[in-house]
Design an enzyme around this catalytic site. Structure first.
Site, PDB file in Angstrom:
ATOM      1  N   LYS A 202       1.117  -1.127   0.148  1.00 50.12           N
ATOM      2  CA  LYS A 202       0.038   0.008  -0.371  1.00 50.12           C
ATOM      3  C   LYS A 202       0.733   1.315  -0.301  1.00 50.12           C
ATOM      4  O   LYS A 202       1.338   1.809   1.155  1.00 50.12           O
ATOM      5  CB  LYS A 202      -0.980  -0.407   1.246  1.00 50.12           C
ATOM      6  CG  LYS A 202      -1.753   0.943   1.692  1.00 50.12           C
ATOM      7  CD  LYS A 202      -2.334   1.480   2.271  1.00 50.12           C
ATOM      8  CE  LYS A 202      -1.857   2.627   3.220  1.00 50.12           C
ATOM      9  NZ  LYS A 202      -1.605   3.593   2.185  1.00 50.12           N
ATOM     10  N   GLU A 407       9.640  16.656  16.309  1.00 51.65           N
ATOM     11  CA  GLU A 407       9.837  16.062  15.102  1.00 51.65           C
ATOM     12  C   GLU A 407       9.371  16.684  14.215  1.00 51.65           C
ATOM     13  O   GLU A 407       7.970  17.108  13.943  1.00 51.65           O
ATOM     14  CB  GLU A 407       9.732  15.034  14.164  1.00 51.65           C
ATOM     15  CG  GLU A 407      10.114  14.690  12.962  1.00 51.65           C
ATOM     16  CD  GLU A 407      10.217  13.157  12.027  1.00 51.65           C
ATOM     17  OE1 GLU A 407      11.699  12.605  11.050  1.00 51.65           O
ATOM     18  OE2 GLU A 407       9.359  12.527  12.643  1.00 51.65           O
TER      19      GLU A 407
END
Length: 538
Positions: A202, A407
């Site tokens: 996917k 992050e």
């Protein structure tokens, strides 16, 4: 904070590409789209449209898969894998080498797709083509080394013969992200296929065409039909269905999602590899070549607009050279050219989406509101494209600010002074991540010693991330919350295999013969063990 509220950069705004004509840049042949999407298993009747980050224009409308499509993909993959697992290693290697050539032959077309879907500068799109080719060639040349049956000493020399086989897992489920739509989609699957597995994959819904284009080449060069199945759709729906069926799961993405993948795989006692987030540090020691370190910081922080798991987000610079380094870095950043063009010449491309732009904008806004200084950059650039953000250097970032430990995944890096190397290492190790780090110094031996104390799966010396990432024979992955497992090298292919021990016993059984008493057997075996120890045998 609105766009107009951002402080002006101290050295002026970055230039856009004056030759760019976005209205003429993005046109994908509908027949080509049909050819690529024909490879998708997608019968739900639903569809999704993908958009070009450079302009916001539609690229293609693709069908969406449902759980039934995932079930069918696994059924077809299992049929193909049964035959493929019996294929000679030499034939698998030859096909991987053919794929290497096909990827290089179609490099321009593949780079176009990467730029359309992910918004990268062309030089960063080529990095993906290069990495796929390197990975295909490496595993083609090393399948025999990694997978051949290995003899090991038996419990009794001569009497016991033992071998270790590498048996394919079966069908590997791969869930790949949008930020490196070519290499992170394909390079993890090549060793899986090389090891005798099939793949159900996917790709991210934003960037499926890049993966489909290489899988198209994969089939053209002669890999069996059905060996690499692709489904497309929302992660929570399709990703979960893959994890529920796969014999091994390979996931690249956020730490939060990675934990969910691991938990779901654990319910079935299925192994997984997870390459997750990072807040990667670069250490510039007092003896570093400043200009080289500046160039390394630019590559390490702003490649693919900072949307790279191993991207540098924290710079720790020795006091002795801090002022000189920062001044040169600011000037170098301000020479960078933002580009929404499919040709070479741009230094940095776009963020991938409004969501990424919002995250980066929020991180910078939060830092500025709490006292950080924007040394350069710091602003969205809608004049270049809808999701562009200037490469940004922040000073004075502290733990109260979101971007200190979280992050950013964008072109934002914070710079800090340090007094001694032990302090720099301690600060680099702060936080929960441990993916990548870099050290710039003239003393390579010293850097190698420091690397052993840095909690990161990869450490680059005088380079930001490419030295380790491009060395396919060396494992790449994270410590702590940056993931588990490794891609590349022996570990990158062994993860897709089960180890099987096979031993045969000759002449005498591993027990006392009927005509020997238990006590006599014990004495004989004990004496034999002592002799084996003296002989130095295992």
């Amino acid at each position: 904070m609105s766009r107009r509220d951002f402080p002006a950069p101290s050295h002026g705004a970055l230039p856009a590409d004056p030759e760019h004509d976005p209205s003429a840049s993005f046109a994908l042949d509908p027949a080509r789209v049909r050819r690529l999407t024909a490879q998708l298993r997608a019968t739900s009747g639903s569809s999704e449209t993908t958009y070009a980050p450079f302009t916001g224009q539609p690229i293609a409308t693709l069908p969406v898969s449902d759980e039934g499509d995932v079930e069918d993909a696994f059924a077809a993959a299992r049929v193909a894998q049964k035959t493929w697992s019996r294929t000679e290693l030499a034939h698998r290697s030859a096909l991987l080498l053919d794929l290497h050539d096909a990827v290089l032959d179609h490099a321009d077309d593949l780079m176009d797709l990467v730029q359309w879907e992910a918004g990268k500068a062309r030089t960063h799109a080529y990095d993906e083509v290069l990495h796929v080719a390197l990975t295909a060639r490496y595993y083609a040349r090393t399948l025999e080394r990694h997978l051949k049956t290995r003899r090991v000493p038996g419990v009794y020399p001569l009497l016991t013969q033992a071998r270790i086989n590498r048996v394919p897992k079966g069908v590997v489920g791969i869930i790949s992200p949008w930020n490196y739509p070519l290499t992170l989609a394909i390079s993890d699957g090549l060793p899986a296929v090389g090891a005798g597995n099939a793949v159900v994959h996917k790709p991210d819904s934003q960037t499926p065409l890049s993966a489909l284009a290489v899988v198209d080449l994969f089939r053209e060069v002669g890999f069996p039909a059905g060996l690499w199945q692709i489904v497309s759709g929302p992660g929570p729906q399709i990703g979960g269905a893959i994890i529920d069926r796969a014999d091994y799961v390979c996931f690249t993405g956020s730490t939060a999602t990675g934990k969910k993948v691991a938990a779901q795989a654990a319910e079935r006692l299925v192994s997984c590899s997870l390459e997750l987030g990072g807040k990667n540090a670069m250490l510039v020691l007092a003896d570093a070549q400043i200009d080289r370190a500046v160039e390394g910081a630019v590559r390490g922080a702003y490649s693919s607009a900072g949307q790279l798991c191993v991207s540098i987000e924290r710079l720790f610079v020795a006091d002795a050279i801090y002022d000189k380094f920062v001044a040169r870095l600011v000037k170098r950043i301000e020479r960078m050219k933002l580009s929404a063009d499919l040709s070479y010449g741009g230094d940095m491309g776009s963020l991938v989406s409004q969501r990424q732009l919002d995250t980066v904008t929020a991180h910078v806004s939060d830092a500025v509101s709490k006292g950080a200084n924007v040394l350069t950059g710091g602003r969205p650039r809608p004049d270049v494209g809808p999701y562009f953000f200037e490469p940004t250097l922040l000073e004075g970032v502290n733990p109260s600010m979101t971007c200190f430990a979280e992050e950013t995944f964008g072109p934002v890096v914070s710079v800090y002074r340090f007094g001694n190397e032990a302090e720099a290492v301690e600060r680099a190790n702060a936080g929960s991540y441990g993916l990548n780090a870099a050290i710039f110094t003239r003393d390579i031996g010293r850097a190698r010693e420091l690397a052993r104390h840095i909690k990161a799966g990869t450490v680059n010396i005088n380079e930001g991330f490419a030295a380790t990432f491009g060395t396919i024979d060396a494992p790449m992955g994270g410590m702590r919350e940056s993931g588990i497992g490794r891609r590349h090298g022996a570990e990158g292919i062994h993860r897709y295999t089960e180890t099987q021990s096979v031993a045969n016993q000759r002449l005498l059984p591993l027990s006392a013969p009927r005509f020997v008493s238990g006590g006599a057997y014990q004495k004989t075996v004990t004496s034999a063990l002592r002799l084996l120890k003296k002989s130095g045998r295992a």
